[in-house]
Design an enzyme around this catalytic site. Structure first.
Site, PDB file in Angstrom:
ATOM      1  N   ARG A  27       0.721  -1.204  -0.097  1.00 39.12           N
ATOM      2  CA  ARG A  27      -0.108   0.103  -0.031  1.00 39.12           C
ATOM      3  C   ARG A  27       0.876   1.248  -0.095  1.00 39.12           C
ATOM      4  O   ARG A  27       0.399   2.230   0.802  1.00 39.12           O
ATOM      5  CB  ARG A  27      -0.998   0.174   1.285  1.00 39.12           C
ATOM      6  N   ARG A  31      -3.549   6.547   1.258  1.00 38.72           N
ATOM      7  CA  ARG A  31      -4.125   7.593   1.923  1.00 38.72           C
ATOM      8  C   ARG A  31      -3.157   8.221   2.699  1.00 38.72           C
ATOM      9  O   ARG A  31      -3.415   9.438   3.192  1.00 38.72           O
ATOM     10  CB  ARG A  31      -5.171   7.249   2.510  1.00 38.72           C
ATOM     11  N   ARG A  40      -7.219  11.336  -5.570  1.00 41.17           N
ATOM     12  CA  ARG A  40      -8.529  10.493  -5.325  1.00 41.17           C
ATOM     13  C   ARG A  40      -9.661  11.501  -5.216  1.00 41.17           C
ATOM     14  O   ARG A  40     -10.753  11.145  -5.853  1.00 41.17           O
ATOM     15  CB  ARG A  40      -8.413   9.834  -3.869  1.00 41.17           C
ATOM     16  N   ASP A  77      -7.038  -2.945  -7.093  1.00 45.48           N
ATOM     17  CA  ASP A  77      -7.763  -3.538  -5.885  1.00 45.48           C
ATOM     18  C   ASP A  77      -7.977  -4.894  -6.296  1.00 45.48           C
ATOM     19  O   ASP A  77      -8.113  -5.376  -7.519  1.00 45.48           O
ATOM     20  CB  ASP A  77      -9.091  -2.844  -5.741  1.00 45.48           C
ATOM     21  N   TYR A 154     -15.034 -12.340   0.045  1.00 46.41           N
ATOM     22  CA  TYR A 154     -15.859 -11.135  -0.175  1.00 46.41           C
ATOM     23  C   TYR A 154     -16.764 -11.346  -1.146  1.00 46.41           C
ATOM     24  O   TYR A 154     -18.003 -10.888  -0.842  1.00 46.41           O
ATOM     25  CB  TYR A 154     -14.752 -10.088  -1.009  1.00 46.41           C
TER      26      TYR A 154
END
Length: 358
Positions: A27, A31, A40, A77, A154
């Site tokens: 990552r 963020r 973003r 992703d 998921y």
């Protein structure tokens, strides 16, 4: 093929001599970087960012402009594959990923089809091609996918979960159905990763985020078996270059030996396992990637330096180590602390490679 200007990562993954331990961070585009948050915001949503090759390239490159990292990793992703299978991925604010059409019944499983990576997932391949072009062989590009078991959790739950009630319910009540689903997902992931390699990815990582929630027998049957199938079907050489494969099961370090038996080139190690013990267990069969606790990046730079030194000392001298966090970097980390980590790895690791003649 043009030679990489910095090939430390590839060499370390193949257990070849290096001058310093390579480092990248899971990552690393994300963020914690203000420039990422700006991009973003420009995109309007996380999925809009993922599906825009130009913006995905921009955020992939952002950490490399800040830090002397030894690899870029494709910004995407793991859930793009099930989304391309028609499950309707979306991100609820503050709740993480969700699917509009979870897979719960035999009819749902039968309806799953393997997507064509150059059609339904063309935006990912276009991003890979653009990133490679933008990198100018500065460092290698890592492509990735989620493991079939992780994607299945998921897909069946329809969202993130702490109990895995629907997924494990299917596993125990209808194991045949779960196997059918995992078989389809494994074929989809194999095609997806091979398309990334064809588009320009120079190393591949399989993220088995939820393999660690399984029992040993279930891990072998429902997770590892399908990662083995993917590894068997992967393009391992492209344009005359070996494509290393990294296998990472979070919370699965009790299974390092059987993971190494898959034929992967490297194993990711989370922070719950001693790196010296892991190296002793796998010997020279695979390289190891890891394994600083991501929370160390909340500490002062001098503490980060000490903890980096500890990880390097635990691995010890010689090749076959890629420095990384034991999982992804946390979004509220100070970017300067990430920079302190990268600098410490490069500086403190050099003595460990003197015997390699570097």
């Amino acid at each position: 093929m043009t030679k990489l200007k910095n090939d430390r990562l590839i060499r370390a993954l193949l257990r070849q001599p290096v001058d310093a331990t390579p480092v990248w961070m899971m990552r690393q585009a994300g963020r914690y970087l203000p420039e990422y948050r700006k991009t973003r915001g420009q995109a309007g949503s996380f999925m809009a960012l993922c599906t825009n090759p130009e913006l995905a390239c921009e955020v992939t490159m952002q950490p490399l402009e800040r830090f002397p990292l030894d690899a870029a990793i494709l910004f995407s992703d793991i859930l793009t594959v099930p989304d391309a299978m028609g499950l309707g991925l979306y991100f609820a604010e503050g709740e993480g990923p969700r699917f509009r059409k979870p897979v719960r019944t035999e009819a749902d499983v039968k309806a799953l089809a393997v997507p064509d990576p150059e059609t339904e997932l063309r935006y990912v391949m276009d991003a890979v091609r653009l990133i490679r072009q933008t990198l100018h062989n500065r460092v290698p590009l890592i492509g990735f996918a989620g493991s079939p078991w992780t994607l299945a959790t998921y897909m069946v739950e329809g969202a993130s979960t702490k109990t895995f009630s629907h997924t494990k319910g299917m596993l125990y009540n209808e194991p045949r159905l779960m196997h059918r689903m995992l078989e389809t997902v494994a074929r989809a992931v194999t095609d997806y990763l091979n398309a990334q390699v064809a588009a320009g990815a120079q190393a591949i990582m399989i993220f088995d985020t939820w393999g660690g929630v399984l029992t040993p027998a279930d891990y072998a049957e429902f997770s590892l078996q399908y990662m083995q199938q993917i590894i068997n079907g992967l393009t391992r050489e492209h344009e005359g270059q070996r494509i290393p494969v990294i296998l990472f099961t979070k919370g699965g370090c009790q299974w390092l030996e059987i993971m190494a038996d898959t034929g992967c080139d490297a194993l990711g190690i989370d922070w719950s396992t001693d790196l010296a013990a892991a190296r002793k267990r796998v010997g020279d069969r695979v390289a190891l990637q890891g394994n600083l606790d991501p929370a160390v990046l909340y500490a002062a730079p001098e503490v980060i330096r000490e903890k980096v030194a500890d990880v390097l000392a635990h691995f010890g001298p010689g090749s076959g180590h890629v420095f990384n966090l034991g999982h992804g970097i946390n979004p509220d980390v100070d970017p300067e602390h990430a920079g302190a980590l990268v600098d410490a790895v490069h500086e403190l690791s050099r003595p460990y490679h003197l015997q390699d003649g570097n």
